[in-house]
Design an enzyme around this catalytic site. Sequence first.
Site, PDB file in Angstrom:
ATOM      1  N   LYS A 149       0.869  -1.184   0.000  1.00  0.00           N
ATOM      2  CA  LYS A 149       0.000   0.000   0.000  1.00  0.00           C
ATOM      3  C   LYS A 149       0.901   1.228   0.000  1.00  0.00           C
ATOM      4  O   LYS A 149       0.916   2.016   0.951  1.00  0.00           O
ATOM      5  CB  LYS A 149      -0.917  -0.020   1.237  1.00  0.00           C
ATOM      6  CG  LYS A 149      -2.075  -1.009   1.144  1.00  0.00           C
ATOM      7  CD  LYS A 149      -3.203  -0.521   0.258  1.00  0.00           C
ATOM      8  CE  LYS A 149      -3.948   0.626   0.902  1.00  0.00           C
ATOM      9  NZ  LYS A 149      -5.020   1.143   0.000  1.00  0.00           N
ATOM     10  N   ASP A 196      -0.907 -12.813   4.685  1.00  0.00           N
ATOM     11  CA  ASP A 196      -1.811 -13.623   5.499  1.00  0.00           C
ATOM     12  C   ASP A 196      -3.222 -13.556   4.920  1.00  0.00           C
ATOM     13  O   ASP A 196      -3.898 -14.577   4.721  1.00  0.00           O
ATOM     14  CB  ASP A 196      -1.787 -13.096   6.945  1.00  0.00           C
ATOM     15  CG  ASP A 196      -2.680 -13.904   7.862  1.00  0.00           C
ATOM     16  OD1 ASP A 196      -2.663 -15.138   7.772  1.00  0.00           O
ATOM     17  OD2 ASP A 196      -3.409 -13.286   8.664  1.00  0.00           O
ATOM     18  N   ASP A 235      -5.344 -16.452   2.325  1.00  0.00           N
ATOM     19  CA  ASP A 235      -6.634 -17.073   2.671  1.00  0.00           C
ATOM     20  C   ASP A 235      -7.623 -16.890   1.527  1.00  0.00           C
ATOM     21  O   ASP A 235      -8.393 -17.797   1.194  1.00  0.00           O
ATOM     22  CB  ASP A 235      -7.230 -16.443   3.943  1.00  0.00           C
ATOM     23  CG  ASP A 235      -6.925 -17.258   5.197  1.00  0.00           C
ATOM     24  OD1 ASP A 235      -5.886 -17.945   5.211  1.00  0.00           O
ATOM     25  OD2 ASP A 235      -7.718 -17.205   6.157  1.00  0.00           O
TER      26      ASP A 235
HETATM   27  C1  IPM Z   1      -1.272 -18.342   9.001  1.00  0.00           C
HETATM   28  C2  IPM Z   1      -2.032 -18.158  10.299  1.00  0.00           C
HETATM   29  C3  IPM Z   1      -1.075 -17.572  11.330  1.00  0.00           C
HETATM   30  C4  IPM Z   1      -0.675 -16.203  10.852  1.00  0.00           C
HETATM   31  C5  IPM Z   1      -1.622 -17.534  12.761  1.00  0.00           C
HETATM   32  C6  IPM Z   1      -2.088 -18.891  13.231  1.00  0.00           C
HETATM   33  C7  IPM Z   1      -0.615 -16.962  13.717  1.00  0.00           C
HETATM   34  O1  IPM Z   1      -3.151 -17.382  10.089  1.00  0.00           O
HETATM   35  O2  IPM Z   1      -0.259 -19.067   9.015  1.00  0.00           O
HETATM   36  O3  IPM Z   1      -1.702 -17.784   7.998  1.00  0.00           O
HETATM   37  O4  IPM Z   1      -1.376 -15.206  11.081  1.00  0.00           O
HETATM   38  O5  IPM Z   1       0.389 -16.110  10.238  1.00  0.00           O
HETATM   39 MG    MG Z   2      -3.528 -16.906   8.061  1.00  0.00          MG
END
Ligand code: IPM
Ligand code: MG
Length: 362
Positions: free
Chosen positions: A193, A250, A254
């Site tokens: 960003k 992160d 996802d």
């Molecule tokens: C990931 C998970 C971790 C992160 C957590 C469990 C600390 O979400 O590996 O993506 O935030 O990195």
């Molecule tokens: Mg994660």
Amino acid sequence: MKDYILQILAGDGIGSEIMAEAKKLIAWLNSNTDINIKTRDGLIGGASIDAYGVPFSDETLEECRAADAILLGAVGGPKWADVEYTLRPEAGLLKARKELELFANLRPAIVFDALVDASSLKPEIVKGLDILIVRELTGGVYFGEPRGIEDLGNGQRRGVNTQVYTTSEIERVARVAFDLAKKRGNKVTSCEKSNVMESGLLWREDVTALHAKEFSDVELEHMYADNCAMQLLRNPSQFDVIVTDNLFGDILSDEAAMLTGSLGMLPSASLGIQGTTALYEPVHGSAPDIAGQGKANPLATILSFAMCLRYSFEQGDLADRIETAVQDVLNSGTRTPDIMAKGCTEISTSAMGDALISALEK
Ligand code: IPM
Ligand code: MG
């Protein structure tokens, strides 16, 4: 015979169930191929808190350093949710990443043909998708100082975290992304960003400079992280390798994971500097709600182990065989509940492990 030591950290929740299937596969490889993998078990996360009072002990850290690679299940659960950050299961994982200097986290998002309909996106948008997110893993807001919650004394409190990156941290993870892109689609999208954050501006400038100096034969594109989140849904196949910081990585990983239909399918590798022990783990969490019921999908762990064979043990052929076996199992229509579809047969965690071995034997 090639000998390797694999440190296993099953962790919490479904960790031990999915790891049991990886161990089945390792036992099969030991008796059917010319590699010999010795496994050692250690504790991390809530399991370690219960046994030693800390989420990742220094003794376990030393065992990890002495191993050739680490295979981790998952950490966390409601039992340990209300304690301070340094004593949470997640802190164990962060300590492992930081102490082992695992700065490059590789998170591939691949849509298997058999699972095209499991995605919430239209098949024509996700079919054949193969992207790789390279997430910076030991810096940024996860570790930046100052941090904390301070009492302002007037009934108000103040929470602080610091987003911070240095040139060397940016360059080393970008270098991993460029190197990997060369073996794939030869394109890197760098996300930050820089329109609102100085650390993002430095990120963009350093990636640009490194590209000009060492990787001008790779296509480089810059994208704001929010736009990247949107483009991942709009037209994910425009991406090859995405390189980004710890927090954006992160979140974006996802999102990319869900394009593939199930978090239960996605592996990851966390790599450090050459010659240090790398860590492999599924992207999904410990899923305490289904733990102990034989419902968990072991394929993300098995695919993480395949990444271990490829990157730490230099056994790319065996990794290919395992990935092909996973595809065969999916094509045969057997499914754990997370990827269940009409006309398929639902099977348990351990039956999925067995099906994989049968596919390898064919
Ligand atoms: C990931 C998970 C971790 C992160 C957590 C469990 C600390 O979400 O590996 O993506 O935030 O990195
Ligand atoms: Mg994660």
